[in-house]
Design a protein around this motif. Structure first.
Motif, PDB file in Angstrom:
ATOM      1  N   ILE A 254      -6.534  15.685 -67.214  1.00 21.00           N
ATOM      2  CA  ILE A 254      -5.681  16.223 -68.264  1.00 21.00           C
ATOM      3  C   ILE A 254      -4.551  15.224 -68.478  1.00 21.00           C
ATOM      4  CG2 ILE A 254      -4.160  18.109 -68.969  1.00 21.00           C
ATOM      5  CD1 ILE A 254      -5.579  19.844 -66.805  1.00 21.00           C
ATOM      6  N   GLU A 255      -4.348  14.816 -69.720  1.00 20.89           N
ATOM      7  CA  GLU A 255      -3.200  13.970 -70.035  1.00 20.89           C
ATOM      8  C   GLU A 255      -1.981  14.860 -70.214  1.00 20.89           C
ATOM      9  OE1 GLU A 255      -4.986  10.145 -72.316  1.00 20.89           O
ATOM     10  OE2 GLU A 255      -4.711  11.948 -73.525  1.00 20.89           O
ATOM     11  N   LEU A 256      -0.828  14.390 -69.711  1.00 22.40           N
ATOM     12  CA  LEU A 256       0.398  15.172 -69.739  1.00 22.40           C
ATOM     13  C   LEU A 256       1.537  14.408 -70.402  1.00 22.40           C
ATOM     14  CD1 LEU A 256       0.391  16.480 -66.046  1.00 22.40           C
ATOM     15  CD2 LEU A 256      -0.533  17.610 -68.063  1.00 22.40           C
ATOM     16  N   THR A 257       2.458  15.154 -70.991  1.00 25.69           N
ATOM     17  CA  THR A 257       3.694  14.548 -71.459  1.00 25.69           C
ATOM     18  C   THR A 257       4.542  14.208 -70.229  1.00 25.69           C
ATOM     19  OG1 THR A 257       4.876  16.637 -71.571  1.00 25.69           O
ATOM     20  CG2 THR A 257       3.660  15.957 -73.568  1.00 25.69           C
ATOM     21  N   ALA A 258       5.600  13.460 -70.427  1.00 26.85           N
ATOM     22  CA  ALA A 258       6.488  13.119 -69.312  1.00 26.85           C
ATOM     23  C   ALA A 258       7.073  14.381 -68.673  1.00 26.85           C
ATOM     24  CB  ALA A 258       7.600  12.183 -69.782  1.00 26.85           C
ATOM     25  N   ALA A 259       7.495  15.346 -69.487  1.00 26.38           N
ATOM     26  CA  ALA A 259       8.070  16.587 -68.957  1.00 26.38           C
ATOM     27  C   ALA A 259       7.038  17.370 -68.152  1.00 26.38           C
ATOM     28  CB  ALA A 259       8.619  17.447 -70.095  1.00 26.38           C
ATOM     29  N   GLU A 260       5.817  17.463 -68.656  1.00 27.91           N
ATOM     30  CA  GLU A 260       4.763  18.175 -67.939  1.00 27.91           C
ATOM     31  C   GLU A 260       4.460  17.496 -66.600  1.00 27.91           C
ATOM     32  OE1 GLU A 260       2.318  19.765 -71.881  1.00 27.91           O
ATOM     33  OE2 GLU A 260       1.774  17.851 -70.944  1.00 27.91           O
ATOM     34  N   PHE A 261       4.381  16.174 -66.618  1.00 29.07           N
ATOM     35  CA  PHE A 261       4.064  15.427 -65.403  1.00 29.07           C
ATOM     36  C   PHE A 261       5.178  15.586 -64.364  1.00 29.07           C
ATOM     37  CE2 PHE A 261       3.649  11.711 -62.690  1.00 29.07           C
ATOM     38  CZ  PHE A 261       2.291  11.682 -62.453  1.00 29.07           C
ATOM     39  N   GLN A 262       6.413  15.472 -64.800  1.00 27.78           N
ATOM     40  CA  GLN A 262       7.540  15.635 -63.882  1.00 27.78           C
ATOM     41  C   GLN A 262       7.550  17.032 -63.278  1.00 27.78           C
ATOM     42  OE1 GLN A 262      10.927  14.530 -66.240  1.00 27.78           O
ATOM     43  NE2 GLN A 262      10.491  12.359 -66.082  1.00 27.78           N
ATOM     44  N   ASP A 263       7.314  18.052 -64.103  1.00 30.70           N
ATOM     45  CA  ASP A 263       7.277  19.420 -63.587  1.00 30.70           C
ATOM     46  C   ASP A 263       6.094  19.633 -62.650  1.00 30.70           C
ATOM     47  OD1 ASP A 263       9.596  20.070 -64.869  1.00 30.70           O
ATOM     48  OD2 ASP A 263       8.710  21.566 -66.211  1.00 30.70           O
TER      49      ASP A 263
END
Length: 123
Positions: A35-44
């Motif tokens: 799953i590709e994530l945005t920076a916010a999603e990845f950090q969370d």
């Protein structure tokens, strides 16, 4: 200095970061899916996984050896849950925003994934 793509992987897990991507700079997955994530999603994802791991460690002394436990953590972007024993648990993820996605790592993959998120240094 040009920012570099990073891909860390181990038995049953993958984490990636591509600072040149327009929207989806992060990646989480296994050998079979990602799953590709945005920076916010990845950090969370990284932050919440650490919190859940700490909770599982803290619960170890409160449970009988045969007791299983489920713990959840959630942000605006992602929901994570661990289920199993404090020393061996699986991890589920659901992405709340945009394209919505979900995934699962079996107990054998979680220690490597957890260790990789603890040493992640792209932020």
């Amino acid at each position: 200095m040009t920012a570099q793509k990073v891909l860390k992987q181990g038995k049953g897990w993958r984490l990636g970061w591509d600072p040149t991507a327009i929207e989806f700079v992060g990646l989480v997955g296994t050998d079979e899916w990602a799953i590709e994530l945005t920076a916010a999603e990845f950090q969370d994802f990284c932050r919440l996984l650490q919190q859940l791991a700490e909770t599982m460690t803290a619960m170890a002394s409160e449970l009988m050896p045969e007791e299983r436990i489920t713990c959840e953590a959630e942000s605006e972007w992602v929901w994570l849950a661990v289920e199993g024993y404090p020393h061996a648990y699986g991890l589920s993820v659901i992405i709340h925003s945009g394209r919505r996605a979900e995934g699962y790592w079996p107990p054998a993959a979680v220690p490597g994934l957890l260790a990789a998120t603890q040493t992640w240094s792209v932020f």
